[in-house]
Structures are given as C-alpha cells and as structure tokens.
Scaffold this motif. Structure first.
Motif, mmCIF file in Angstrom:
data_model
loop_
_atom_site.group_PDB
_atom_site.id
_atom_site.type_symbol
_atom_site.label_atom_id
_atom_site.label_comp_id
_atom_site.label_asym_id
_atom_site.label_seq_id
_atom_site.Cartn_x
_atom_site.Cartn_y
_atom_site.Cartn_z
ATOM 1 N N SER A 118 -28.448 18.845 -18.773
ATOM 2 C CA SER A 118 -29.899 18.681 -18.786
ATOM 3 C C SER A 118 -30.364 17.609 -17.801
ATOM 4 O O SER A 118 -31.563 17.368 -17.666
ATOM 5 C CB SER A 118 -30.379 18.326 -20.188
ATOM 6 N N SER A 142 -32.643 8.294 -19.204
ATOM 7 C CA SER A 142 -32.752 9.675 -19.683
ATOM 8 C C SER A 142 -34.062 9.827 -20.445
ATOM 9 O O SER A 142 -34.582 8.866 -21.016
ATOM 10 C CB SER A 142 -31.573 10.025 -20.595
ATOM 11 N N ASP A 143 -34.582 11.045 -20.458
ATOM 12 C CA ASP A 143 -35.855 11.267 -21.152
ATOM 13 C C ASP A 143 -35.624 11.970 -22.489
ATOM 14 O O ASP A 143 -34.488 12.279 -22.871
ATOM 15 C CB ASP A 143 -36.831 12.052 -20.266
ATOM 16 N N GLU A 144 -36.710 12.209 -23.203
ATOM 17 C CA GLU A 144 -36.608 12.787 -24.544
ATOM 18 C C GLU A 144 -36.091 14.219 -24.513
ATOM 19 O O GLU A 144 -35.369 14.651 -25.422
ATOM 20 C CB GLU A 144 -37.971 12.727 -25.246
ATOM 21 N N ARG A 145 -36.442 14.991 -23.502
ATOM 22 C CA ARG A 145 -35.917 16.350 -23.382
ATOM 23 C C ARG A 145 -34.400 16.323 -23.264
ATOM 24 O O ARG A 145 -33.696 17.131 -23.900
ATOM 25 C CB ARG A 145 -36.520 17.031 -22.153
ATOM 26 N N GLN A 146 -33.880 15.396 -22.494
ATOM 27 C CA GLN A 146 -32.435 15.294 -22.310
ATOM 28 C C GLN A 146 -31.745 14.840 -23.592
ATOM 29 O O GLN A 146 -30.635 15.290 -23.903
ATOM 30 C CB GLN A 146 -32.144 14.353 -21.143
ATOM 31 N N ARG A 185 -32.797 15.614 -26.590
ATOM 32 C CA ARG A 185 -32.785 16.798 -27.460
ATOM 33 C C ARG A 185 -31.667 17.754 -27.064
ATOM 34 O O ARG A 185 -30.980 18.300 -27.936
ATOM 35 C CB ARG A 185 -34.151 17.487 -27.415
ATOM 36 N N TRP A 186 -31.481 17.957 -25.777
ATOM 37 C CA TRP A 186 -30.403 18.844 -25.329
ATOM 38 C C TRP A 186 -29.031 18.257 -25.655
ATOM 39 O O TRP A 186 -28.100 18.977 -26.001
ATOM 40 C CB TRP A 186 -30.526 19.131 -23.839
ATOM 41 N N LEU A 227 -37.627 16.914 -32.186
ATOM 42 C CA LEU A 227 -38.470 18.038 -31.786
ATOM 43 C C LEU A 227 -39.914 17.831 -32.217
ATOM 44 O O LEU A 227 -40.840 18.364 -31.588
ATOM 45 C CB LEU A 227 -37.925 19.334 -32.382
#
Length: 213
Positions: free
Chosen positions: A95, A118-122, A124-125, A178
């Motif tokens: 990610s 790192s960001d929140e999307r990363q 989560r992945w 999420l």
C-alpha cells in the motif's frame, strides 16, 4: 498485530541531515534473509509434526497419537502466525506504507510500522493484510493437509484456532480504523485482558473443532 511504533532513528539514513523529509528508511536486515529465516522456522515446525504423525500412523501407539496431535496444534498455529505477520508486512509495503524490517536476530516484531511516514489508508491495509493471510492459511491447511489422521486434523485446527484468536483481537481495531479512528488510537485499544480472552477463545475453537471433526 505487529507492534506499530515509529521506526527508531538508527534505521534512518539521511541525504540531507537538516531535512526529515529527505530521510530514507532502511531495513535493519535484508528482506531475503528474514524471509529465509521464517521459512526455515515454518518448515522445521511442519517437519516435527510430519515426523510425529508418521510415527503415530506407523505404530498406532496412544502416545504417538497424543504427540502428533499436540505437535499438529502447535505447528498449525505457528504457521498461521508467521503468515499473519508477513500478511501485515505485505499489506503495509504494497500500500506504500513505511515498514522497515527489524534485525534478523530479533524474532518479534517482524517490522515496525512507521506512523509518521504512513497514512491511515496504509494502516488499514496493513491491518487487513495480516487477517487475510491467517484465514487463507487456515483454509489452505484444511484444503491440502490430509485430515484423516488425528495429527493432520490437529494441524488444520491449530491454524483455525490462531485465525480466530488473532481476528478476535484485530477485527475491532480494523472496524474502528474504518470508522475513522486514527490507527495509533485504534491499536491502543488492545489490552492484556483482551488478548488473554481471545487466547482462550482461539484455544477453545481449535480443541472444539478437533474433537467434533
């Protein structure tokens, strides 16, 4: 879930000492070396189980059945746990997250998830990757390991038990992430009491499946 802390300063190499943005995060050990180490551990655990299971089937001795079953439960759980950690790592790296590998001599954690880079999307992945990996491991054990013998069934049930254990801890973290909770805060909700409770649940599922199946 892998201990998610900012990577320590020694693993950072800076092209410009005055600019943190220019720093490049480096693995503390080569990726292939750590992968080789963990592959060897998994193969060793499976080999111990295979030897005990072969002896059990050849002799039919009660102790042999016990040994192959106990070894199977442990080897199955260990295999799923290793794939779980590599699933977290794959989710983080694929990610685009920053997740430097720990030194090869340090077995846990496999890597450190860097919240600052790192960001929140990363996040989560990274979280989803570990759970996807251990469920695929549990499914693969039931699909490809002969479960006619007690040892073979125990191996598959060990993987299932670990999957239930890990997901019961991490699904709430993923759900919070999420829903918008920052990853570090979501991860901080894991406590010792919850881990112990999930451990008993996972053990109960593994033993229950072994008895019922």
């Amino acid at each position: 879930m892998t201990s998610a802390e900012p990577a320590p300063d020694p693993v950072h190499a800076s092209a410009d000492a005055g600019s943190a943005e220019d720093e490049t995060v480096r693995d503390a050990s080569p990726l292939f070396l750590v992968a080789l180490r963990d592959t060897a551990f998994v193969l060793g655990a499976l080999s111990l189980w295979a030897g005990a299971d072969a002896w059990s089937q050849a002799t039919g001795a009660g102790f042999g059945v016990f040994l192959s079953s106990a070894t199977g439960l442990l080897a199955g759980a260990f295999t799923a746990a290793q794939l779980h950690e590599w699933g977290h790592f794959a989710g983080a790296r694929l990610s685009g997250g920053t997740a430097p590998i720990s030194p090869a001599g340090k077995l846990v954690p496999l890597f450190l998830f860097d919240f600052e880079r790192s960001d929140e999307r990363q996040f989560r992945w990274m979280s989803i990757g570990g759970n996807l990996a251990h469920w695929l491991a549990a499914i693969a054990l039931f699909a490809f390991v002969p479960t006619a013998s007690p040892g073979g069934l125990a191996l598959a049930c060990g993987g299932l038990g670990f999957a239930v254990f890990a997901s019961s801890i991490e699904f709430p973290v993923i759900r919070r992430a999420l829903d918008g909770t920052p990853g570090a805060e979501a991860l901080a909700t894991i406590d010792a009491e919850g881990i112990q409770r999930s451990g008993w649940i996972g053990l109960g599922v593994a033993l229950g499946a072994f008895v019922l199946l």
